[in-house]
Design a protein around this motif. Structure first.
Motif, PDB file in Angstrom:
ATOM      1  N   LEU A  62     -16.201  27.877 -20.064  1.00 57.74           N
ATOM      2  CA  LEU A  62     -17.557  27.636 -20.436  1.00 57.74           C
ATOM      3  C   LEU A  62     -17.747  28.510 -21.594  1.00 57.74           C
ATOM      4  CD1 LEU A  62     -20.029  26.577 -19.341  1.00 57.74           C
ATOM      5  CD2 LEU A  62     -20.508  28.721 -18.229  1.00 57.74           C
ATOM      6  N   ARG A  63     -18.439  27.666 -22.713  1.00 57.05           N
ATOM      7  CA  ARG A  63     -18.381  28.242 -23.948  1.00 57.05           C
ATOM      8  C   ARG A  63     -19.953  27.628 -24.595  1.00 57.05           C
ATOM      9  NH1 ARG A  63     -13.357  27.713 -27.114  1.00 57.05           N
ATOM     10  NH2 ARG A  63     -12.343  27.373 -25.158  1.00 57.05           N
ATOM     11  N   GLY A  64     -20.456  28.714 -25.478  1.00 51.67           N
ATOM     12  CA  GLY A  64     -21.610  28.127 -26.045  1.00 51.67           C
ATOM     13  C   GLY A  64     -22.311  29.007 -26.833  1.00 51.67           C
ATOM     14  N   VAL A  65     -23.515  28.602 -27.394  1.00 49.27           N
ATOM     15  CA  VAL A  65     -24.165  29.760 -28.223  1.00 49.27           C
ATOM     16  C   VAL A  65     -25.773  29.532 -27.792  1.00 49.27           C
ATOM     17  CG1 VAL A  65     -25.074  29.844 -30.851  1.00 49.27           C
ATOM     18  CG2 VAL A  65     -22.805  28.721 -30.271  1.00 49.27           C
ATOM     19  N   VAL A  66     -26.175  30.841 -27.821  1.00 49.66           N
ATOM     20  CA  VAL A  66     -27.443  31.219 -27.609  1.00 49.66           C
ATOM     21  C   VAL A  66     -28.450  31.191 -28.895  1.00 49.66           C
ATOM     22  CG1 VAL A  66     -29.022  32.897 -26.581  1.00 49.66           C
ATOM     23  CG2 VAL A  66     -26.909  32.447 -25.379  1.00 49.66           C
ATOM     24  N   THR A  67     -29.508  30.336 -28.722  1.00 49.29           N
ATOM     25  CA  THR A  67     -30.242  30.457 -29.984  1.00 49.29           C
ATOM     26  C   THR A  67     -31.750  30.769 -29.345  1.00 49.29           C
ATOM     27  OG1 THR A  67     -30.620  28.167 -29.784  1.00 49.29           O
ATOM     28  CG2 THR A  67     -29.115  28.940 -31.146  1.00 49.29           C
ATOM     29  N   ASP A  68     -32.625  31.177 -30.468  1.00 48.05           N
ATOM     30  CA  ASP A  68     -33.891  31.309 -30.274  1.00 48.05           C
ATOM     31  C   ASP A  68     -34.612  29.884 -30.264  1.00 48.05           C
ATOM     32  OD1 ASP A  68     -36.953  31.378 -31.152  1.00 48.05           O
ATOM     33  OD2 ASP A  68     -36.313  33.704 -31.270  1.00 48.05           O
ATOM     34  N   SER A  69     -35.418  29.395 -29.339  1.00 50.32           N
ATOM     35  CA  SER A  69     -35.932  28.285 -29.194  1.00 50.32           C
ATOM     36  C   SER A  69     -37.063  27.963 -30.181  1.00 50.32           C
ATOM     37  CB  SER A  69     -36.456  28.088 -27.807  1.00 50.32           C
ATOM     38  OG  SER A  69     -37.562  28.987 -27.469  1.00 50.32           O
ATOM     39  N   ALA A  70     -37.546  29.086 -30.649  1.00 50.04           N
ATOM     40  CA  ALA A  70     -38.679  28.755 -31.517  1.00 50.04           C
ATOM     41  C   ALA A  70     -38.344  28.497 -32.858  1.00 50.04           C
ATOM     42  CB  ALA A  70     -39.806  29.803 -31.542  1.00 50.04           C
ATOM     43  N   SER A  71     -37.419  29.618 -33.412  1.00 47.27           N
ATOM     44  CA  SER A  71     -36.646  29.620 -34.791  1.00 47.27           C
ATOM     45  C   SER A  71     -35.240  28.992 -34.847  1.00 47.27           C
ATOM     46  CB  SER A  71     -36.563  30.997 -35.269  1.00 47.27           C
ATOM     47  OG  SER A  71     -35.654  31.758 -34.550  1.00 47.27           O
ATOM     48  N   GLY A  72     -34.838  28.824 -34.040  1.00 48.33           N
ATOM     49  CA  GLY A  72     -33.353  28.120 -34.001  1.00 48.33           C
ATOM     50  C   GLY A  72     -32.234  29.211 -34.455  1.00 48.33           C
ATOM     51  N   GLU A  73     -32.585  30.466 -34.538  1.00 46.88           N
ATOM     52  CA  GLU A  73     -31.584  31.416 -34.979  1.00 46.88           C
ATOM     53  C   GLU A  73     -30.830  31.854 -33.693  1.00 46.88           C
ATOM     54  OE1 GLU A  73     -33.132  34.993 -36.883  1.00 46.88           O
ATOM     55  OE2 GLU A  73     -34.772  33.787 -38.110  1.00 46.88           O
ATOM     56  N   ARG A  74     -29.650  31.909 -33.966  1.00 48.35           N
ATOM     57  CA  ARG A  74     -28.535  32.239 -32.837  1.00 48.35           C
ATOM     58  C   ARG A  74     -28.929  33.987 -32.630  1.00 48.35           C
ATOM     59  NH1 ARG A  74     -22.821  29.964 -34.606  1.00 48.35           N
ATOM     60  NH2 ARG A  74     -23.652  28.015 -34.921  1.00 48.35           N
ATOM     61  N   GLY A  92     -24.055  34.739 -31.846  1.00 53.42           N
ATOM     62  CA  GLY A  92     -24.666  34.088 -30.816  1.00 53.42           C
ATOM     63  C   GLY A  92     -23.471  33.326 -29.428  1.00 53.42           C
ATOM     64  N   PHE A  93     -22.204  33.502 -29.968  1.00 55.49           N
ATOM     65  CA  PHE A  93     -21.282  32.813 -29.052  1.00 55.49           C
ATOM     66  C   PHE A  93     -20.893  33.508 -28.169  1.00 55.49           C
ATOM     67  CE2 PHE A  93     -17.181  31.506 -28.455  1.00 55.49           C
ATOM     68  CZ  PHE A  93     -17.093  30.275 -28.393  1.00 55.49           C
ATOM     69  N   TYR A  94     -20.624  32.664 -27.105  1.00 56.28           N
ATOM     70  CA  TYR A  94     -20.054  33.477 -25.671  1.00 56.28           C
ATOM     71  C   TYR A  94     -18.981  32.402 -25.147  1.00 56.28           C
ATOM     72  CZ  TYR A  94     -22.662  29.875 -22.981  1.00 56.28           C
ATOM     73  OH  TYR A  94     -23.051  28.751 -22.418  1.00 56.28           O
ATOM     74  N   ILE A  95     -17.816  33.136 -24.427  1.00 53.41           N
ATOM     75  CA  ILE A  95     -16.976  32.138 -23.665  1.00 53.41           C
ATOM     76  C   ILE A  95     -16.984  32.905 -22.326  1.00 53.41           C
ATOM     77  CG2 ILE A  95     -15.202  33.308 -24.893  1.00 53.41           C
ATOM     78  CD1 ILE A  95     -13.701  30.853 -24.599  1.00 53.41           C
TER      79      ILE A  95
END
Length: 76
Positions: free
Chosen positions: A13-25, A46-49
């Protein structure tokens, strides 16, 4: 004699967490699978696995200091 293919042990399971307002990781966020001892922290980008997640339905919990905790249902 034919041997049946081995059953998969799960997926990464992998993905990137971003700020919903700015789009910044968002670095150093905690990403956990609710009700298990499985999880990871995001890296500087902002990447995780989370390796070897079994198939099923889970709640993915993302938390980081200064942000509201986010819970998302996930089907693997």
């Amino acid at each position: 004699m034919l041997t049946p293919p081995a059953k998969a042990q799960g997926v990464d399971l992998r993905g990137v967490v971003t700020d919903s307002a700015s789009g910044e990781r968002v670095p150093f966020a905690n990403v956990t699978i609710h009700g298990t001892n499985r999880g990871a922290a995001t890296n500087l980008n902002g990447f995780y696995i989370i390796p070897g997640v079994s198939y099923g339905t889970y709640e993915l919990v993302v938390s980081v200091l200064g942000y509201k905790q986010e819970v998302t249902e996930l089907n693997v």
